[in-house]
Structure formats: C-alpha cells, structure tokens
Design an enzyme around this catalytic site. Sequence first.
Site, PDB file in Angstrom:
ATOM      1  N   GLY A  85       0.872  -1.356  -0.066  1.00 12.49           N
ATOM      2  CA  GLY A  85       0.010  -0.105   0.148  1.00 12.49           C
ATOM      3  C   GLY A  85       0.721   1.184   0.077  1.00 12.49           C
ATOM      4  O   GLY A  85       0.203   2.357   0.405  1.00 12.49           O
ATOM      5  N   SER A  86       2.174   1.244  -0.364  1.00 14.95           N
ATOM      6  CA  SER A  86       2.970   2.478  -0.428  1.00 14.95           C
ATOM      7  C   SER A  86       2.338   3.368  -1.442  1.00 14.95           C
ATOM      8  O   SER A  86       2.071   4.650  -1.184  1.00 14.95           O
ATOM      9  CB  SER A  86       4.387   2.220  -0.756  1.00 14.95           C
ATOM     10  OG  SER A  86       4.662   1.807  -2.013  1.00 14.95           O
ATOM     11  N   ASN A  87       1.621   2.997  -2.488  1.00 14.94           N
ATOM     12  CA  ASN A  87       1.170   4.072  -3.531  1.00 14.94           C
ATOM     13  C   ASN A  87      -0.361   4.412  -2.806  1.00 14.94           C
ATOM     14  O   ASN A  87      -0.601   5.689  -2.812  1.00 14.94           O
ATOM     15  CB  ASN A  87       0.935   3.378  -4.934  1.00 14.94           C
ATOM     16  CG  ASN A  87       2.098   3.413  -5.698  1.00 14.94           C
ATOM     17  OD1 ASN A  87       2.469   4.557  -6.279  1.00 14.94           O
ATOM     18  ND2 ASN A  87       2.536   2.470  -5.931  1.00 14.94           N
ATOM     19  N   LEU A 129      -4.429  -6.936  -7.421  1.00 12.75           N
ATOM     20  CA  LEU A 129      -4.127  -7.628  -8.537  1.00 12.75           C
ATOM     21  C   LEU A 129      -5.168  -8.722  -8.872  1.00 12.75           C
ATOM     22  O   LEU A 129      -4.994  -9.565  -9.811  1.00 12.75           O
ATOM     23  CB  LEU A 129      -3.284  -8.856  -7.512  1.00 12.75           C
ATOM     24  CG  LEU A 129      -2.047  -8.157  -7.228  1.00 12.75           C
ATOM     25  CD1 LEU A 129      -0.958  -8.789  -6.464  1.00 12.75           C
ATOM     26  CD2 LEU A 129      -1.274  -7.187  -8.373  1.00 12.75           C
ATOM     27  N   LEU A 145      -8.443  -9.299 -11.488  1.00 12.74           N
ATOM     28  CA  LEU A 145      -8.960  -8.461 -12.453  1.00 12.74           C
ATOM     29  C   LEU A 145     -10.357  -7.898 -12.246  1.00 12.74           C
ATOM     30  O   LEU A 145     -11.147  -8.328 -11.736  1.00 12.74           O
ATOM     31  CB  LEU A 145      -9.267  -9.799 -13.884  1.00 12.74           C
ATOM     32  CG  LEU A 145      -9.492  -9.494 -15.222  1.00 12.74           C
ATOM     33  CD1 LEU A 145      -8.400  -8.256 -15.787  1.00 12.74           C
ATOM     34  CD2 LEU A 145     -10.042 -10.471 -15.928  1.00 12.74           C
ATOM     35  N   ILE A 146     -10.638  -6.664 -13.029  1.00 15.49           N
ATOM     36  CA  ILE A 146     -11.722  -5.910 -12.807  1.00 15.49           C
ATOM     37  C   ILE A 146     -13.107  -6.595 -13.572  1.00 15.49           C
ATOM     38  O   ILE A 146     -12.637  -6.713 -14.876  1.00 15.49           O
ATOM     39  CB  ILE A 146     -11.697  -4.400 -12.915  1.00 15.49           C
ATOM     40  CG1 ILE A 146     -10.740  -3.938 -11.871  1.00 15.49           C
ATOM     41  CG2 ILE A 146     -12.932  -3.600 -12.906  1.00 15.49           C
ATOM     42  CD1 ILE A 146     -10.679  -3.933 -10.480  1.00 15.49           C
ATOM     43  N   ASN A 148      -5.606   2.259 -13.525  1.00 11.63           N
ATOM     44  CA  ASN A 148      -4.524   1.335 -12.739  1.00 11.63           C
ATOM     45  C   ASN A 148      -3.015   1.741 -13.146  1.00 11.63           C
ATOM     46  O   ASN A 148      -2.825   2.520 -13.999  1.00 11.63           O
ATOM     47  CB  ASN A 148      -4.750   0.148 -13.579  1.00 11.63           C
ATOM     48  CG  ASN A 148      -3.574  -1.080 -12.974  1.00 11.63           C
ATOM     49  OD1 ASN A 148      -3.632  -1.099 -11.670  1.00 11.63           O
ATOM     50  ND2 ASN A 148      -2.928  -1.715 -13.961  1.00 11.63           N
ATOM     51  N   HIS A 162       0.713   0.718 -13.640  1.00  9.88           N
ATOM     52  CA  HIS A 162       1.447  -0.800 -13.803  1.00  9.88           C
ATOM     53  C   HIS A 162       2.873  -0.381 -13.837  1.00  9.88           C
ATOM     54  O   HIS A 162       3.438   0.829 -14.470  1.00  9.88           O
ATOM     55  CB  HIS A 162       0.936  -1.249 -15.365  1.00  9.88           C
ATOM     56  CG  HIS A 162       1.682  -2.365 -15.462  1.00  9.88           C
ATOM     57  ND1 HIS A 162       1.265  -3.712 -14.999  1.00  9.88           N
ATOM     58  CD2 HIS A 162       2.862  -2.725 -16.205  1.00  9.88           C
ATOM     59  CE1 HIS A 162       2.203  -4.660 -15.444  1.00  9.88           C
ATOM     60  NE2 HIS A 162       2.855  -4.185 -16.242  1.00  9.88           N
TER      61      HIS A 162
HETATM   62  C1  GAR Z   1       3.374  -1.011  -7.538  1.00 14.80           C
HETATM   63  O1  GAR Z   1       4.626  -1.300  -8.080  1.00 14.80           O
HETATM   64  C2  GAR Z   1       2.264  -1.213  -8.611  1.00 14.80           C
HETATM   65  O2  GAR Z   1       2.890  -0.686  -9.961  1.00 14.80           O
HETATM   66  C3  GAR Z   1       2.171  -2.879  -8.999  1.00 14.80           C
HETATM   67  O3  GAR Z   1       2.195  -3.488  -7.472  1.00 14.80           O
HETATM   68  C4  GAR Z   1       2.966  -2.493  -6.895  1.00 14.80           C
HETATM   69  C5  GAR Z   1       2.156  -2.180  -5.595  1.00 14.80           C
HETATM   70  O4  GAR Z   1       3.015  -1.558  -4.536  1.00 14.80           O
HETATM   71  N1  GAR Z   1       1.093  -3.222  -9.705  1.00 14.80           N
HETATM   72  C6  GAR Z   1       1.035  -4.147 -10.494  1.00 14.80           C
HETATM   73  O5  GAR Z   1       2.148  -4.824 -10.761  1.00 14.80           O
HETATM   74  C7  GAR Z   1      -0.221  -4.439 -11.198  1.00 14.80           C
HETATM   75  N2  GAR Z   1       0.184  -5.275 -12.672  1.00 14.80           N
HETATM   76  P1  GAR Z   1       2.465  -0.757  -3.253  1.00 14.80           P
HETATM   77  O6  GAR Z   1       1.450  -1.864  -2.392  1.00 14.80           O
HETATM   78  O7  GAR Z   1       3.551  -0.528  -2.315  1.00 14.80           O
HETATM   79  O8  GAR Z   1       1.816   0.285  -3.690  1.00 14.80           O
END
Ligand code: GAR
Length: 194
Positions: free
Chosen positions: A13-15, A86, A88-89, A103, A105
């Site tokens: 969940g850092s994003n 992760l 699929l919607i 999303n 990526h």
């Molecule tokens: C992020 O790097 C995001 O781009 C990736 O998961 C990570 C989540 O990090 N998403 C995918 O790979 C989707 N195909 P976070 O939980 O620290 O935000």
Amino acid sequence: MPVSIAVFASGTGSNARRIMQHFQHSDAVQVRLVVSNKADAGVLEIARDMGVETLVINRTEFYHSETIVEELRRRDIRFIALAGFLWLIPEYLVQAFPRAIVNIHPALLPKFGGKGMYGAHVHEAVKQAGETESGITIHYVDEHYDEGQPVFQARCPVLPTDTATDIARRVLELEHRHFPLVIEQLLLNLPVVG
Ligand code: GAR
C-alpha cells in the site's frame, strides 16, 4: 463538496499511502474508501491509521454479485484508483464506472503486461529482456489485464548492473511521484502532465 474516490490495493500500500497523503487536506478530492481482497494487506492498516474507511472483499462476491457497486454508490464514489490491486476488474464494474477506473503498472505497457505480470515478476522480465529503460504506465481499466487506454507514462533508465530490486526501487519512486498528481489532473479535467 469534494469528489469521493476509492483506492483498491492488495498489498503493502505504499502508493495508496501517497494518494491518501496527497488528498488529505484537499477541498476537491477525498479518499473515502480503501478496498482490498486481502484481510491482512498492509494497506488496510495504513488506511485505518489515516482515518479512511476500509472494505475487504471476497472473490465469490466480487465475481458473482455486484454488491461492490452498491457499496461504492452508497459512499458516492465517482472514481477508482487501482494501486497494486491484483484481481481482474469484472466487466460489470468497468461498465458501472466508465473512464473512471485507472490502474498503475510498473513498466512501459504494452511491454511486460498481462496476467501474472505484477510486482517483482515485471522487473525480473525487464531485466531478463535486457531493456535499457523501464518506467510506469497509468491507464484506464477495461476487462482485460493492462489493456485499457494509457493516460500517462514516465521513464527511468535500467543500467546493465541493475538487479530487479534496483529497477523496482527506481520505478516505485516514479509511481509515488506521479500517481497522485495524475489522479488529481484527471479528476479536475486538467492536462495530464504528471
Ligand atoms: C506497484 O509497483 C504497482 O505498480 C504494482 O504493484 C505495486 C504495489 O506496490 N502493480 C502491478 O504490478 C499491477 N500489475 P504498493 O502496494 O507499495 O503500492
């Protein structure tokens, strides 16, 4: 009244944290709900600490009912950001939120996307392919993995000495820098410049 948005996330969940921080004092946008498919996802604790409501969903309900749409409508959610979500919607959800789900990526789509391409798998593939650059793609979501219309990309170098972890670190920095801003620009109908 601010526009209410939801963040969907499956992991650390850092994003999601960055997005919540970015809009914490905003009059225009409020992160109203964090949704996760994992009851023990780190993102849920972050949301609780920041006073954002959380919702854990289960697979059967998500794919065989439309209760999530009711949950989102009940909170007047107008926009959804997938931040490391992760699953699929499903089509019903795409249709309930046309051009209102994005999303992020961790690569330059259309390369290195599709089912199974998430997190470290992406960066390993970039390394294996001998790419000299990687980056991020923010795109609208349709019912296929990583195929919706791109909204924004940012690039970073990949050095010959980089490990997948080095690439991941550089890409994550780009995500944190750009994702909240791009969401804001989309919601305020501003040109998307990251
Ligand atoms: C992020 O790097 C995001 O781009 C990736 O998961 C990570 C989540 O990090 N998403 C995918 O790979 C989707 N195909 P976070 O939980 O620290 O935000």
